[in-house]
Design an enzyme around this catalytic site. Sequence first.
Site, mmCIF file in Angstrom:
data_model
loop_
_atom_site.group_PDB
_atom_site.id
_atom_site.type_symbol
_atom_site.label_atom_id
_atom_site.label_comp_id
_atom_site.label_asym_id
_atom_site.label_seq_id
_atom_site.Cartn_x
_atom_site.Cartn_y
_atom_site.Cartn_z
ATOM 1 N N LYS A 180 45.511 -68.253 -8.628
ATOM 2 C CA LYS A 180 45.217 -69.310 -7.772
ATOM 3 C C LYS A 180 46.220 -69.527 -6.710
ATOM 4 O O LYS A 180 47.414 -69.768 -6.793
ATOM 5 C CB LYS A 180 45.347 -70.862 -8.741
ATOM 6 C CG LYS A 180 44.664 -71.972 -8.014
ATOM 7 C CD LYS A 180 44.630 -72.346 -6.512
ATOM 8 C CE LYS A 180 45.930 -73.421 -6.395
ATOM 9 N NZ LYS A 180 46.191 -73.731 -4.948
ATOM 10 N N GLU A 255 58.647 -71.024 -12.791
ATOM 11 C CA GLU A 255 59.821 -70.717 -11.843
ATOM 12 C C GLU A 255 59.923 -71.627 -10.662
ATOM 13 O O GLU A 255 58.808 -71.787 -9.837
ATOM 14 C CB GLU A 255 59.296 -69.100 -11.184
ATOM 15 C CG GLU A 255 59.400 -68.340 -11.964
ATOM 16 C CD GLU A 255 60.736 -67.499 -12.395
ATOM 17 O OE1 GLU A 255 61.763 -68.003 -12.198
ATOM 18 O OE2 GLU A 255 60.685 -66.557 -13.281
ATOM 19 N N CYS A 288 63.444 -70.675 -2.506
ATOM 20 C CA CYS A 288 63.947 -71.530 -3.721
ATOM 21 C C CYS A 288 65.134 -71.265 -4.119
ATOM 22 O O CYS A 288 65.887 -72.076 -4.773
ATOM 23 C CB CYS A 288 63.009 -70.863 -5.096
ATOM 24 S SG CYS A 288 62.855 -69.425 -5.397
ATOM 25 N N GLU A 386 65.959 -81.148 -3.950
ATOM 26 C CA GLU A 386 65.661 -79.836 -3.034
ATOM 27 C C GLU A 386 64.749 -80.396 -2.022
ATOM 28 O O GLU A 386 63.873 -81.121 -2.011
ATOM 29 C CB GLU A 386 64.817 -79.187 -4.058
ATOM 30 C CG GLU A 386 64.324 -77.933 -3.348
ATOM 31 C CD GLU A 386 63.508 -77.023 -3.963
ATOM 32 O OE1 GLU A 386 62.509 -77.480 -4.450
ATOM 33 O OE2 GLU A 386 63.619 -75.769 -4.333
HETATM 34 P P1 NAD Z 1 53.871 -76.997 -5.491
HETATM 35 O O1 NAD Z 1 54.249 -77.388 -6.836
HETATM 36 O O2 NAD Z 1 53.226 -78.266 -4.623
HETATM 37 O O3 NAD Z 1 52.444 -76.130 -5.470
HETATM 38 C C1 NAD Z 1 52.387 -74.784 -6.331
HETATM 39 C C2 NAD Z 1 51.238 -74.276 -6.540
HETATM 40 O O4 NAD Z 1 50.722 -75.136 -7.454
HETATM 41 C C3 NAD Z 1 50.122 -74.366 -5.525
HETATM 42 O O5 NAD Z 1 49.289 -73.202 -5.725
HETATM 43 C C4 NAD Z 1 49.402 -75.489 -5.588
HETATM 44 O O6 NAD Z 1 48.086 -75.603 -5.302
HETATM 45 C C5 NAD Z 1 49.713 -75.682 -7.269
HETATM 46 N N1 NAD Z 1 49.113 -77.056 -7.836
HETATM 47 C C6 NAD Z 1 49.190 -78.235 -7.290
HETATM 48 N N2 NAD Z 1 49.159 -79.128 -8.101
HETATM 49 C C7 NAD Z 1 48.661 -78.371 -9.278
HETATM 50 C C8 NAD Z 1 48.192 -79.070 -10.596
HETATM 51 N N3 NAD Z 1 48.040 -80.231 -10.702
HETATM 52 N N4 NAD Z 1 47.933 -78.319 -11.368
HETATM 53 C C9 NAD Z 1 47.832 -76.786 -11.285
HETATM 54 N N5 NAD Z 1 48.409 -76.440 -10.246
HETATM 55 C C10 NAD Z 1 48.805 -77.193 -9.141
HETATM 56 O O7 NAD Z 1 54.952 -76.123 -4.733
HETATM 57 P P2 NAD Z 1 55.000 -75.863 -3.401
HETATM 58 O O8 NAD Z 1 55.116 -76.416 -2.574
HETATM 59 O O9 NAD Z 1 53.744 -74.896 -3.096
HETATM 60 O O10 NAD Z 1 56.210 -74.627 -3.179
HETATM 61 C C11 NAD Z 1 57.563 -75.034 -3.198
HETATM 62 C C12 NAD Z 1 58.357 -75.060 -4.546
HETATM 63 O O11 NAD Z 1 58.199 -73.816 -5.173
HETATM 64 C C13 NAD Z 1 59.717 -75.452 -4.227
HETATM 65 O O12 NAD Z 1 60.241 -76.450 -5.282
HETATM 66 C C14 NAD Z 1 60.354 -74.174 -4.660
HETATM 67 O O13 NAD Z 1 61.638 -74.011 -5.074
HETATM 68 C C15 NAD Z 1 59.387 -73.430 -5.554
HETATM 69 N N6 NAD Z 1 59.457 -71.954 -5.636
HETATM 70 C C16 NAD Z 1 60.285 -71.521 -6.740
HETATM 71 C C17 NAD Z 1 60.480 -70.128 -6.937
HETATM 72 C C18 NAD Z 1 61.254 -69.547 -8.211
HETATM 73 O O14 NAD Z 1 61.044 -68.388 -8.291
HETATM 74 N N7 NAD Z 1 62.018 -70.186 -8.888
HETATM 75 C C19 NAD Z 1 59.997 -69.450 -5.908
HETATM 76 C C20 NAD Z 1 59.272 -69.813 -4.841
HETATM 77 C C21 NAD Z 1 59.246 -71.033 -4.687
#
Ligand code: NAD
Length: 487
Positions: A180, A255, A288, A386
């Site tokens: 997804k 992650e 991240c 963050e």
């Molecule tokens: P997000 O949590 O909003 O979304 C991540 C993914 O989850 C998207 O594909 C989104 O469509 C999906 N999603 C949203 N609601 C959902 C639900 N209820 N059920 C299942 N899936 C759902 O995060 P974002 O804004 O896309 O990304 C930024 C975040 O990601 C930051 O917190 C960043 O630190 C983190 N991040 C972490 C790593 C790591 O390796 N630790 C790497 C990159 C980004």
Amino acid sequence: MLTATVAGVQVDTRHWIGGERVASAQTFTDVSPIDGQVLAEVARGGQAEANAAVAAAVAAFPAWARLSPAERGAILHRVADNVEAHIEELAQLETTDNGSLLRSHRRGVMPRVVMNLRFFADYAMERLQYPVFETRGHSNHVSWDPSGVAAIITPWNAPLMLATWRIGPALAAGDTVVLKPPEWAPLTASYFAELAHEAGLPAGVFNVLQGFGPEAGAALAGHPDIARICFTGSVPTAKKVAHAAAENLVPCSFELGGKSPTVILDDADLDLAVDLAVEQYDNAGQVCLAGTRLLVQRGIAEAFAARFAARAAEIRQGDPRDEATQIGPNIHLDHVARVEGFVMRAREQGARVVFGGARNTDLGTHYFHPTLIVDAEAGSEILTQEVFGPVLTMQIFDTDDEGLALANGTEFGLAACVVTGSRARAESFCKHLVAGTIWVNCFFVRDLAAPFGGSRKSGIGREGGIWSFDFYADVKNTVYSPNGWRE
Ligand code: NAD
């Protein structure tokens, strides 16, 4: 039919399910952060499409799981070859869709996508072994068996790199996959499906479910027929995914976000410290791992702050397709408003903005100036939450113990960067730092064999090397008795 030509690359933006393009009744609009231009209409999946994607992956699982690691590896290398042959198209597509630098997509990120596939294919073929060991004359044989369908949910800040960092090991382990992708940058996932198909990945082994998180993502995470969930994203979403996974007792790898420190001790090489601090603005702060909290020891704080401000003023912000650009836009207007909100509230709570603190309106609506905030109150939002934008804070400390307490003083534990001239101080500091990855006098050096993940709220589990296989596979121990044999 949903197709779009983006940066000269034709992409079919329907779902990819069971080796076919599948439409949805509804679509959503994908916009470029570079200039707000509409790029594509994309299929907006929900429960029905999630069911179809999981069913396709379940159907494809037995045949894929029965292949040997070498047979699967050969196919994954062919997929990697095809990705390698299309690095330019993927780089153009990703940059247009998520606004990260074209030059880093060309030279760093997309080559890493290729590596994500090759490394785990080779690992499964050559390194996935545990020595046989004896228990009272019986021998223990450990193996890594395919576990079923892996649901992989990814964010927008490095879409294809983060997706293939999971697709590689999942497929190499013999699982089938439903991906997804993020709704703010969905295009490279669709294009990758095409490349994988052309390279001979069998139908149903890899599927793409497009759509919004609360719809497609939630339907996938709560599906009873998945065996693993790998989620990369924010802490609030992870909690929802964890609830959905709990219903079916599905193992999760999380992650998540961070609020990592860049600790600069008073014996640090100042030029190096400034270089490393400026790097924390990379990708407009949408990393991240970024060490967004600069923690500087008092003895060098003044000299550091002056040099850092001078260097930050030279950062070239602009169109990410331009070779000279160092940081581009933020991903989405909602996200820029979120970054802006953090800075506004920090000011209201008494912190001081040393530079930046506003949108770079010369460039459009999506660009936020590199920003430095000081004098924030201990425990305040800007020091603990963050931001995920080009916003750094600086705090000054006296003793190493105080620095350590500040470094460990959030609910996160993803990464840390330590700058010091003394190996002994580095070792004693690192021993007590809470972080999944620590870089000493460097930043972002990554080996796919190394464990990667977050402590505390930054994640659950580790990926990379053997840790990826421990997650995606069912680890099995078979005990052979010395007795009872006829031949
Ligand atoms: P997000 O949590 O909003 O979304 C991540 C993914 O989850 C998207 O594909 C989104 O469509 C999906 N999603 C949203 N609601 C959902 C639900 N209820 N059920 C299942 N899936 C759902 O995060 P974002 O804004 O896309 O990304 C930024 C975040 O990601 C930051 O917190 C960043 O630190 C983190 N991040 C972490 C790593 C790591 O390796 N630790 C790497 C990159 C980004």
